[in-house]
Scaffold this motif. Sequence first.
Motif, PDB file in Angstrom:
ATOM      1  N   THR A  98      13.838  -2.556  39.083  1.00 23.06           N
ATOM      2  CA  THR A  98      13.313  -3.063  40.352  1.00 23.06           C
ATOM      3  C   THR A  98      12.678  -1.927  41.156  1.00 23.06           C
ATOM      4  O   THR A  98      13.305  -0.879  41.356  1.00 23.06           O
ATOM      5  CB  THR A  98      14.438  -3.686  41.189  1.00 23.06           C
ATOM      6  N   LEU A 128      17.292  -5.356  36.453  1.00 17.41           N
ATOM      7  CA  LEU A 128      17.738  -4.948  37.788  1.00 17.41           C
ATOM      8  C   LEU A 128      17.371  -3.495  38.069  1.00 17.41           C
ATOM      9  O   LEU A 128      16.817  -3.175  39.131  1.00 17.41           O
ATOM     10  CB  LEU A 128      19.249  -5.133  37.910  1.00 17.41           C
ATOM     11  N   LEU A 175      17.700  -9.444  49.761  1.00 22.75           N
ATOM     12  CA  LEU A 175      17.525  -8.869  48.430  1.00 22.75           C
ATOM     13  C   LEU A 175      17.464  -9.954  47.362  1.00 22.75           C
ATOM     14  O   LEU A 175      16.570  -9.942  46.499  1.00 22.75           O
ATOM     15  CB  LEU A 175      18.664  -7.894  48.130  1.00 22.75           C
ATOM     16  N   SER A 207      13.408 -12.873  39.050  1.00 26.71           N
ATOM     17  CA  SER A 207      13.047 -11.839  38.082  1.00 26.71           C
ATOM     18  C   SER A 207      14.207 -11.439  37.170  1.00 26.71           C
ATOM     19  O   SER A 207      14.006 -10.637  36.254  1.00 26.71           O
ATOM     20  CB  SER A 207      12.539 -10.594  38.822  1.00 26.71           C
ATOM     21  N   LEU A 208      15.390 -11.983  37.404  1.00 26.05           N
ATOM     22  CA  LEU A 208      16.563 -11.600  36.615  1.00 26.05           C
ATOM     23  C   LEU A 208      16.873 -12.649  35.558  1.00 26.05           C
ATOM     24  O   LEU A 208      16.737 -13.851  35.806  1.00 26.05           O
ATOM     25  CB  LEU A 208      17.771 -11.412  37.535  1.00 26.05           C
ATOM     26  N   HIS A 262      23.753  -3.177  41.312  1.00 25.43           N
ATOM     27  CA  HIS A 262      24.625  -4.208  41.859  1.00 25.43           C
ATOM     28  C   HIS A 262      25.761  -3.568  42.630  1.00 25.43           C
ATOM     29  O   HIS A 262      26.139  -4.017  43.716  1.00 25.43           O
ATOM     30  CB  HIS A 262      25.174  -5.071  40.716  1.00 25.43           C
ATOM     31  N   ARG A 286      14.373 -11.873  46.842  1.00 23.98           N
ATOM     32  CA  ARG A 286      13.330 -11.143  46.122  1.00 23.98           C
ATOM     33  C   ARG A 286      13.635 -10.996  44.638  1.00 23.98           C
ATOM     34  O   ARG A 286      12.722 -10.888  43.819  1.00 23.98           O
ATOM     35  CB  ARG A 286      13.146  -9.748  46.740  1.00 23.98           C
ATOM     36  N   LEU A 287      14.925 -10.962  44.272  1.00 23.82           N
ATOM     37  CA  LEU A 287      15.303 -10.656  42.894  1.00 23.82           C
ATOM     38  C   LEU A 287      15.528 -11.876  42.011  1.00 23.82           C
ATOM     39  O   LEU A 287      15.358 -11.798  40.794  1.00 23.82           O
ATOM     40  CB  LEU A 287      16.597  -9.832  42.888  1.00 23.82           C
TER      41      LEU A 287
END
Length: 435
Positions: free
Chosen positions: A267, A264, A209, A216-217, A327, A212-213
């Motif tokens: 997503t 988040l 995860l 972008s955060l 989260h 991938r994230l």
Amino acid sequence: MADDEVVALYDAAGAVVGSAPRSVMRSRNLRHAASSVVVRDPMGRIYVHRRTPTKDVYPGLLDFAAGGVVLAGEDPAVGAVREVEEELGVHGVPLEPLGVTHYADERTDYLAVRFVTTWDGAIRWQPEEVSWGEWVTVEELVRRLDEQPSAFVPDSVAVWSETIRSWRLDRVPLQQGWDSVTTLVEGRWVDRVARRPDGERALLTEVALLARLADSLPLEVPRPTVMERHPVRVRHTRVDGAAVDPLALTAEDGWVFASFLSALHATPLRVAAEAGCPTADDDERVRAAQLSRFRQVVLPRLPDSMVPVGEQLLRRVGTVSWQVLCHGDLVAEHLLARDGRVHAVIDWGDARVTDPALDLAWALNATTPGFARAVVEGVDVDAELGARSRDRWALAPWYEAERAAGDAAHDASGTAVLDAALDAVADRLTWWRAG
């Protein structure tokens, strides 16, 4: 290198006393100097390679240090840069000096000028020098050295064994969670190992995860890597900062936190699915089972006056209207500040598709008014979502009460812990009812 290269000769004190062709140095086993560079990747693994059968010393053996003899008139540090690039393609990165040590046997006699470096690029073998290689963990390398010492070149083992074993022992336990054992490694990395087999899936999901994230955060997050699979051990570079003080959070922090939550929660759910996160259907099943346990274990232990209030809360959290990637455990200790500003979010083991109110529970109900208002405005929290966040915060102490009840059932000394946990549940219910 060609056999007729001229190499520097050294005395026991480390001073240059002359030079000789490489072939003469070898035939007479004259004392010389050689660079010895251990190459590590960004997660601390060490590159182990096999020497070609044509090497003039220790042909065909495994080695975990690159390097070569120091030429006449050559600075050993310059030689180290040249050798590690020639042998493994490592270039453009600083080499950290780790001192000089002496090694001698019937085949060679030299001063090892030691360096360590970190390389995150591709390894490119020099065909004349290297026939095979792979990255291995420090733990794995120590195991191989213990079980197959004759497979490795003896000089690198002698020169580096103490240092590598010290890296292996540099472990400091960190604050432990209920699902994994967490360790600070060499002051640079954080290792996590699941306490139970079912926790290994969560660790692997977290790795997939966050890969991938992360980009972008707007806040920093760990980027864990799988170090071992039996059992699963994951590692990420230590994230700088300290847990935030909820009573010191500002409106500016709230806007930053809101931008993080917005990113988040936006997503695409396919990203969560591809990473293996629990789905909305999984969340519904888990939530139903959890609430059932609360009704069986916690609710009957509450004061009689609190039982109807507790049942009302359980009914409210039993259903959700919409779900996003969350989260799942956003509390003060998982939000880090650096230089007085919120900058990172850690501990993603509970990430799943669920009610966004879960990620807002602490932020809206246990922080400063300025921070909470900024989050409400930044995330566009309506009255219904705000109320659900309050429900979620009221439910938070129930988890500890359930665990404490289980412990007390097997150990009478846990009764005091259970009583304290039940008091916390009752206090939070009183707060919730007054809202």
